[in-house]
Motif scaffolding. Structure first.
Motif, PDB file in Angstrom:
ATOM      1  N   ALA A   1       1.007  -1.155  -0.167  1.00 19.28           N
ATOM      2  CA  ALA A   1       0.079   0.091  -0.066  1.00 19.28           C
ATOM      3  C   ALA A   1       0.952   1.396  -0.064  1.00 19.28           C
ATOM      4  O   ALA A   1       0.696   2.148  -0.790  1.00 19.28           O
ATOM      5  CB  ALA A   1      -1.004   0.108   1.152  1.00 19.28           C
TER       6      ALA A   1
ATOM      7  N   ASP B   1       2.115   1.591  -3.451  1.00 23.68           N
ATOM      8  CA  ASP B   1       1.443   2.187  -4.350  1.00 23.68           C
ATOM      9  C   ASP B   1       1.097   3.459  -4.264  1.00 23.68           C
ATOM     10  O   ASP B   1       0.745   4.329  -5.133  1.00 23.68           O
ATOM     11  CB  ASP B   1      -0.109   1.306  -4.083  1.00 23.68           C
ATOM     12  CG  ASP B   1       0.121  -0.433  -4.634  1.00 23.68           C
ATOM     13  OD1 ASP B   1       1.062  -0.470  -5.410  1.00 23.68           O
ATOM     14  OD2 ASP B   1      -1.036  -0.840  -4.497  1.00 23.68           O
ATOM     15  N   ARG B   2       0.892   4.009  -3.000  1.00 28.99           N
ATOM     16  CA  ARG B   2       0.911   5.572  -2.569  1.00 28.99           C
ATOM     17  C   ARG B   2       1.858   6.371  -3.156  1.00 28.99           C
ATOM     18  O   ARG B   2       1.437   7.233  -3.694  1.00 28.99           O
ATOM     19  CB  ARG B   2       0.407   5.471  -1.166  1.00 28.99           C
ATOM     20  CG  ARG B   2      -0.017   6.945  -0.705  1.00 28.99           C
ATOM     21  CD  ARG B   2      -0.314   7.163   0.743  1.00 28.99           C
ATOM     22  NE  ARG B   2      -0.659   5.836   1.500  1.00 28.99           N
ATOM     23  CZ  ARG B   2      -0.393   5.145   2.565  1.00 28.99           C
ATOM     24  NH1 ARG B   2       0.407   6.072   3.387  1.00 28.99           N
ATOM     25  NH2 ARG B   2      -0.906   4.326   2.908  1.00 28.99           N
ATOM     26  N   LYS B   3       3.174   5.733  -3.000  1.00 29.34           N
ATOM     27  CA  LYS B   3       3.940   6.375  -3.389  1.00 29.34           C
ATOM     28  C   LYS B   3       4.267   6.661  -4.909  1.00 29.34           C
ATOM     29  O   LYS B   3       4.425   7.899  -5.441  1.00 29.34           O
ATOM     30  CB  LYS B   3       5.387   5.975  -3.062  1.00 29.34           C
ATOM     31  CG  LYS B   3       6.795   6.560  -3.394  1.00 29.34           C
ATOM     32  CD  LYS B   3       7.911   5.813  -2.613  1.00 29.34           C
ATOM     33  CE  LYS B   3       9.171   6.637  -2.653  1.00 29.34           C
ATOM     34  NZ  LYS B   3      10.525   5.943  -2.232  1.00 29.34           N
TER      35      LYS B   3
ATOM     36  N   THR C   1       1.602   6.481  -6.885  1.00 28.08           N
ATOM     37  CA  THR C   1       0.422   7.275  -7.261  1.00 28.08           C
ATOM     38  C   THR C   1       0.950   8.746  -7.175  1.00 28.08           C
ATOM     39  O   THR C   1       0.946   9.595  -8.275  1.00 28.08           O
ATOM     40  CB  THR C   1      -0.619   6.986  -6.603  1.00 28.08           C
ATOM     41  OG1 THR C   1      -1.147   5.540  -6.598  1.00 28.08           O
ATOM     42  CG2 THR C   1      -1.874   8.051  -6.741  1.00 28.08           C
ATOM     43  N   LYS C   2       1.569   9.066  -6.249  1.00 25.44           N
ATOM     44  CA  LYS C   2       2.151  10.481  -5.920  1.00 25.44           C
ATOM     45  C   LYS C   2       3.127  10.827  -7.075  1.00 25.44           C
ATOM     46  O   LYS C   2       3.262  11.853  -7.655  1.00 25.44           O
ATOM     47  CB  LYS C   2       2.767  10.743  -4.640  1.00 25.44           C
ATOM     48  CG  LYS C   2       1.839  10.906  -3.723  1.00 25.44           C
ATOM     49  CD  LYS C   2       2.448  10.961  -2.096  1.00 25.44           C
ATOM     50  CE  LYS C   2       1.233  11.026  -1.096  1.00 25.44           C
ATOM     51  NZ  LYS C   2       1.830  11.174   0.343  1.00 25.44           N
TER      52      LYS C   2
END
Length: 161
Positions: free
Chosen positions: A132, A135-137, A139-140
């Motif tokens: 997660a 994925d967040r990194k 996406t950013k």
């Protein structure tokens, strides 16, 4: 000085929780559960009863070196299930490797409440949490790349007078 800053930060976070939940609920006690465990309960193979049992165990885990050891009856009473249901579910969680159990005995050889360790749940949850976070990194990073991308033909805006 860093220790007092840390204490101040903790106090501030506690006050935020009091604002959300009210001081009576916070003063009566609270339990920390990583969001990944809640978000990925299906991935972890947990149904609502399993999760509820884990929440009850976590409610009794106050310090790292002191694993929770509530009785089966205590857990069963809290979740409204029969003791045998709790026993079966805990056995299932153990067989799946999510918890580890240390059986305890009193000085007369009789069994007392077991200690429960979350080693497997923490390991599985950590893998999911790391995914997660990645994925967040990602996406950013993609959003930042989109913002920096330039159109080779220049802007398509016209000035109209």
């Amino acid at each position: 000085m860093a220790a007092s800053a840390s204490k101040a930060e903790k106090a501030s976070k506690l006050r935020e929780n009091e604002k959300k939940w009210g001081s009576a609920l916070v003063d009566a006690g609270w339990t920390l559960i990583p969001s990944t465990i809640l978000e990925c309960q299906q991935t972890l193979g947990l149904d609502p009863v399993d999760l509820n049992i884990l929440l009850q165990l976590a409610r009794h885990w106050w310090q790292e070196g002191n694993p929770p050891h509530p009785s089966m009856k205590t857990i069963a009473d809290c979740i409204g299930k029969h003791v045998s249901t709790v026993q079966r579910r805990i056995t299932k969680l153990r067989k799946r490797g999510l918890i580890r159990i240390e059986h305890r005995h009193n000085k007369h050889g009789g069994q007392t409440s077991s200690k429960y360790y979350f080693d497997g749940l923490i390991a599985e949850g950590t893998k999911l949490a790391e995914e997660a976070i990645a994925d967040r990194k990602d996406t950013k990073q993609k959003a930042a790349n989109r913002r920096r991308r330039r159109n080779p033909q220049g802007p398509k805006l016209k000035v109209i007078q």
